[in-house]
Scaffold this motif. Structure first.
Motif, PDB file in Angstrom:
ATOM      1  N   THR A  84       0.832  -1.206   0.000  1.00  0.00           N
ATOM      2  CA  THR A  84       0.000   0.000   0.000  1.00  0.00           C
ATOM      3  C   THR A  84       0.865   1.254   0.000  1.00  0.00           C
ATOM      4  OG1 THR A  84      -0.092   0.127   2.428  1.00  0.00           O
ATOM      5  CG2 THR A  84      -1.766  -1.214   1.322  1.00  0.00           C
ATOM      6  N   ASP A 115      -6.143   8.138   0.350  1.00  0.00           N
ATOM      7  CA  ASP A 115      -6.231   6.839   1.024  1.00  0.00           C
ATOM      8  C   ASP A 115      -4.897   6.111   0.992  1.00  0.00           C
ATOM      9  OD1 ASP A 115      -7.007   4.510   2.170  1.00  0.00           O
ATOM     10  OD2 ASP A 115      -8.509   3.978   0.671  1.00  0.00           O
ATOM     11  N   ILE A 118      -4.627   2.178  -0.434  1.00  0.00           N
ATOM     12  CA  ILE A 118      -4.647   1.710  -1.823  1.00  0.00           C
ATOM     13  C   ILE A 118      -3.287   1.110  -2.171  1.00  0.00           C
ATOM     14  CG2 ILE A 118      -6.354   3.431  -2.507  1.00  0.00           C
ATOM     15  CD1 ILE A 118      -4.114   4.941  -3.942  1.00  0.00           C
ATOM     16  N   THR A 119      -3.287   0.115  -3.055  1.00  0.00           N
ATOM     17  CA  THR A 119      -2.039  -0.545  -3.421  1.00  0.00           C
ATOM     18  C   THR A 119      -1.304   0.259  -4.494  1.00  0.00           C
ATOM     19  OG1 THR A 119      -3.085  -1.858  -5.171  1.00  0.00           O
ATOM     20  CG2 THR A 119      -3.071  -2.794  -2.948  1.00  0.00           C
ATOM     21  N   HIS A 122      -2.728  -0.368  -7.895  1.00  0.00           N
ATOM     22  CA  HIS A 122      -3.967   0.389  -8.115  1.00  0.00           C
ATOM     23  C   HIS A 122      -3.659   1.855  -8.401  1.00  0.00           C
ATOM     24  CE1 HIS A 122      -8.242   1.290  -7.772  1.00  0.00           C
ATOM     25  NE2 HIS A 122      -7.927   2.321  -7.024  1.00  0.00           N
TER      26      HIS A 122
END
Length: 218
Positions: A84, A115, A118-119, A122
């Motif tokens: 992340t 955020d 999130i990876t 992504h």
């Protein structure tokens, strides 16, 4: 296209940068007319994953090599695409001592704010990407307290180094210095900052640990 044969349809799709079987977008045409492969959840390097799914071996995540630069730092880290943004910030903190709460990361002109869960995949972070590191807006508000904690944290490290390398420093002297440092840490105004309170608590625990080690040594 209505009266075209299957082979003609496939050729037409390929010319448009589409999967010849299902029509999924696999390539995009650049300004100079060349077709460049697309990489997303349905396509990898021009391969349509809808028609040709990856095998287990192929789907194993590869490590990303990312270059981190900014704020006087320049280093390379290895991290998984499934990691992340928050985990990326933790690694950067280990190299720079700048907590993730104060980091602003820019990748290919995109601000990775928001955020932290999130990876990287992504967030479209690719191998050999360059990540620019800046202070965020929160840093300006907490700067004085952060620098004060960093200064006292260094004093703790210096004290611990002296304790390990010297046989003449009595535990009483070490504990007196630890008490003084802890008092200074307590006096730092967090101004309601959760991050400052956490860093201050961590530094106090670190100082107390040095005192406890000195007591065990006698």
């Amino acid at each position: 296209m209505k009266n075209s044969t299957p082979i003609e349809i496939q050729k037409m799709r390929m010319g448009l940068g589409l999967c010849p079987t299902c029509g999924n977008q696999t390539h995009q045409r650049s300004e100079d007319g060349t077709l460049n492969s697309v990489n997303n959840e349905d396509c990898r390097q021009g391969r349509c994953l809808l028609c040709n799914p990856l095998s287990l071996k192929e789907s194993t995540p590869n490590t990303l090599s990312l270059k981190i630069a900014g704020l006087g730092t320049n280093f390379i880290i290895e991290i998984l695409p499934s990691s992340t943004v928050g985990e990326l910030k933790d690694i950067i903190e280990s190299h720079t001592s700048l907590p993730g709460a104060y980091q602003r990361l820019i990748a290919k002109g995109k601000d990775l704010k928001g955020d932290d869960t999130i990876t990287l995949s992504h967030a479209r972070i690719e191998n050999r990407s360059k990540i620019m590191l800046f202070h965020n807006q929160l840093y300006a508000a907490d700067k004085d307290a952060l620098q004060a904690i960093a200064k006292l944290d260094k004093e703790i490290d210096d004290l611990n180094s002296k304790r390990k390398s010297s046989d003449v420093m009595e535990s009483k002297t070490i504990n007196e210095i630890v008490t003084r440092i802890c008092c200074k840490l307590d006096e730092i105004d967090s101004r309601g900052s959760v991050t400052i309170r956490s860093l201050r608590k961590r530094a106090i625990q670190k100082a107390e640990s040095v005192g406890n080690d000195a007591n065990r040594q006698g």
